[in-house]
Design an enzyme around this catalytic site. Structure first.
Site, PDB file in Angstrom:
ATOM      1  N   VAL A  85       0.916  -1.201   0.165  1.00  0.00           N
ATOM      2  CA  VAL A  85      -0.041  -0.247   0.131  1.00  0.00           C
ATOM      3  C   VAL A  85       0.934   1.188   0.058  1.00  0.00           C
ATOM      4  CG1 VAL A  85      -1.865   1.247   1.310  1.00  0.00           C
ATOM      5  CG2 VAL A  85      -1.808  -1.456   1.358  1.00  0.00           C
ATOM      6  N   LYS A  86       0.695   2.122  -0.998  1.00  0.00           N
ATOM      7  CA  LYS A  86       1.533   3.309  -1.144  1.00  0.00           C
ATOM      8  C   LYS A  86       0.470   4.478  -0.466  1.00  0.00           C
ATOM      9  CE  LYS A  86       3.503   4.703  -4.844  1.00  0.00           C
ATOM     10  NZ  LYS A  86       3.991   5.197  -6.258  1.00  0.00           N
ATOM     11  N   ILE A  87       1.201   5.224   0.421  1.00  0.00           N
ATOM     12  CA  ILE A  87       0.469   6.395   1.079  1.00  0.00           C
ATOM     13  C   ILE A  87       1.278   7.328   1.023  1.00  0.00           C
ATOM     14  CG2 ILE A  87      -0.334   7.164   3.386  1.00  0.00           C
ATOM     15  CD1 ILE A  87      -0.862   4.097   4.101  1.00  0.00           C
TER      16      ILE A  87
END
Length: 232
Positions: A85-87
């Site tokens: 997951v990219k944040i």
């Protein structure tokens, strides 16, 4: 060394993934938009990338608040155990990253522009950070220096530097020589990385030599009946 592809274009990704040289694919909302992929079509892309053998598929959240980002991150991770997951490295994003990391979700903190953000991402439990090398330069920051400082700060921790926003392949070579070991490239740059004109010239010479008879060799003479062979 880990190399990734920064794209959502199936036609461009397919041949490169077939080489087995790239560990996976990184995406973000802008990349999806450029490839004509709508948000609801993201899961199908993830399925395709997993089928292509990607070890990691990086997919970015779009929520603005921490709670929404956590919920979206859990949904993305539910698509595949290969999803990271990219944040973005905002306050809300770092807060969500910490919560997701505590739940065992692998997180990449993206849009990193300064070494201090690497420290924050590490505190948030991120497994990866993505500094934008090219954009740092465009903002008159020394991107190379910042990336090397991040690498030094994170050495020995569980957080890795995945350099993004690369403008030419020489940047990859220069940083790799200084122990930076993970890069994500646009498909055009990945193709350039694979090309070397001198190697192609050498292969052409090898092929030409293979097609010619060796010096001093005697051409084979047919002994089949009807081709001038002696008969009893």
């Amino acid at each position: 060394m880990r190399l990734y592809l920064d794209s959502a274009d199936r036609d461009a990704l397919g041949p490169l993934l077939e080489t087995g040289l790239f560990g996976g694919v990184t995406t973000n909302p802008l990349i999806l938009h450029r490839a004509g992929i709508r948000q609801h079509e993201g899961p199908a892309l993830v399925d395709w990338l997993v089928d292509q053998g990607c070890g990691h598929v990086f997919v970015q959240t779009t929520a603005d608040d921490a709670a929404g980002t956590v919920q979206e991150g859990l949904e993305l991770r539910g698509l595949s155990d290969r999803v990271v997951v990219k944040i973005p490295a905002t306050v809300a994003g770092l807060t969500a990253a910490r919560r997701l990391a505590d739940d065992g979700v692998p997180v990449l903190v993206t849009a990193i522009y300064h070494a201090r953000q690497a420290l924050l991402a590490n505190a948030a439990g991120a497994r990866w950070i993505a500094p934008y090398l090219g954009r740092m330069g465009a903002a008159r920051r020394n991107g190379r220096e910042q990336v090397l400082t991040m690498q030094t700060l994170l050495r020995g921790t569980a957080t890795r530097v995945l350099v993004a926003g690369i403008k030419d392949v020489q940047q990859v070579v220069d940083l790799a020589a200084l122990d930076v070991d993970a890069f994500t490239l646009g498909t055009d740059l990945a193709e350039q990385l694979l090309q070397e004109s001198l190697t192609e010239d050498a292969v052409a010479e090898f092929s030409c030599a293979t097609a010619k008879p060796a010096p001093g060799s005697i051409p084979a003479v047919s002994t089949a009946r009807g081709q001038g062979a002696a008969t009893s």
